[in-house]
Design an enzyme around this catalytic site. Structure first.
Site, PDB file in Angstrom:
ATOM      1  N   ASP A  66       3.648-101.527  -3.579  1.00 59.83           N
ATOM      2  CA  ASP A  66       2.191-101.133  -4.096  1.00 59.83           C
ATOM      3  C   ASP A  66       1.843-101.749  -5.498  1.00 59.83           C
ATOM      4  OD1 ASP A  66       4.186 -99.410  -5.743  1.00 59.83           O
ATOM      5  OD2 ASP A  66       3.979 -97.836  -4.409  1.00 59.83           O
ATOM      6  N   ASP A 135       6.037 -84.525  -4.562  1.00 63.54           N
ATOM      7  CA  ASP A 135       4.950 -84.196  -3.472  1.00 63.54           C
ATOM      8  C   ASP A 135       5.460 -84.867  -1.898  1.00 63.54           C
ATOM      9  OD1 ASP A 135       4.113 -86.535  -4.016  1.00 63.54           O
ATOM     10  OD2 ASP A 135       2.070 -85.875  -4.479  1.00 63.54           O
ATOM     11  N   HIS A 137       5.445 -88.009  -1.651  1.00 58.80           N
ATOM     12  CA  HIS A 137       4.886 -89.301  -1.114  1.00 58.80           C
ATOM     13  C   HIS A 137       5.940 -90.446  -1.065  1.00 58.80           C
ATOM     14  CE1 HIS A 137       4.608 -89.755  -5.699  1.00 58.80           C
ATOM     15  NE2 HIS A 137       4.647 -90.989  -5.306  1.00 58.80           N
ATOM     16  N   GLU A 142      -0.157 -90.457  -0.645  1.00 64.56           N
ATOM     17  CA  GLU A 142      -0.324 -89.313  -1.267  1.00 64.56           C
ATOM     18  C   GLU A 142      -0.332 -88.169  -0.221  1.00 64.56           C
ATOM     19  OE1 GLU A 142       0.724 -88.647  -4.109  1.00 64.56           O
ATOM     20  OE2 GLU A 142      -0.596 -89.961  -5.723  1.00 64.56           O
TER      21      GLU A 142
END
Length: 259
Positions: A66, A135, A137, A142
């Site tokens: 990314d 979380d 990801h 996300e």
């Protein structure tokens, strides 16, 4: 999916490096590289093996997961810069062998398509290194990301921006948007190494490994992959309900089988 519970973070780093070294020594390889704090120990292991053990990356290529949208490759927190400082400049990748997304592309959607095509042209990723967010990801996919998603623009959650603020002098400078490989793109790697260390990752690992496959926990999509190795230390494994099973089966695994 194989869950390997190891005593310490250093053991996780060494075991991940073993798998990557085996791949690289087998011939020309394509590696998927993650940034962030999780893979740092693995990169240090590989650097040491390059310097003292003759491990060469000269015939390998690498693709980053990314990139922040809006950061030039020369920005110290762009993932182009980070991966060079943490790993690739310390080994012998070829000059044009480390590929990343262009965070300053005028047409990010076209840049995403270009990147997808470049991975395909390289023959796909042999080993993909992944961390996991608190979380759930992976990459910057996300919660509620499509499980079939491809490389694209994503808006970061407030939690992820807070998690990444430690890398910026001013937390307000953390970009709101990124370009990231999608879950579908990541899932095309032939072998995935998911690394996690520390108590803060325990809930995310339990959800990814033992919870339902659901967009709410993007890493749970890895349950559908035929060759995923989850390497965790004791702290990150602390909320796994079936840890005794994982330890028993890995302890009796034939040595020839590898990871």
């Amino acid at each position: 999916m194989e869950i390997v519970i190891l005593p310490t973070a250093a053991d996780v780093a060494r075991t991940a490096a073993d798998a990557i070294e085996q791949q690289v020594r087998s011939g020309p390889s394509v590696l998927g590289l993650a940034t962030g704090s999780t893979p740092l120990g693995t990169y240090q292991e590989l650097i040491e093996r390059h310097r003292s053990g003759g491990l060469s990356f000269a015939t390998s290529q690498a693709f980053l997961l990314d990139e922040y949208l809006g950061l030039a490759s020369t920005h110290p927190q762009s993932y182009h810069s980070v991966i060079r400082g943490e790993f690739t400049d310390s080994v012998d990748f070829g000059a044009d062998a480390v590929h990343g997304l262009d965070g300053t592309a005028k047409d990010p959607a076209s840049e995403a398509l270009r990147y997808e095509a470049s991975i395909e042209a390289a023959g796909g990723v042999d080993v993909q290194i992944l961390g996991i967010g608190t979380d759930g990801h992976i990459g910057f996919n996300e919660p509620m990301s499509s499980l079939a998603s491809r490389t694209r623009i994503k808006t970061l959650t407030r939690q992820t921006r807070q998690d990444n603020a430690r890398f910026f002098e001013n937390p307000a400078d953390v970009p709101d948007h990124v370009l990231t490989q999608g879950l579908g793109t990541i899932g095309e790697a032939r072998h995935i190494l998911l690394l996690a260390m520390g108590e803060s990752k325990a809930e995310a690992i339990a959800a990814a490994v033992e919870g339902p496959v659901a967009a709410m926990c993007p890493a749970s999509a890895l349950q559908l992959h035929p060759h995923v190795t989850v390497l965790v230390d004791e702290a990150a494994a602390s909320k796994l309900a079936h840890r005794d099973y994982y330890q028993d089966t890995f302890g009796r695994k034939p040595q020839w089988q590898g990871l």
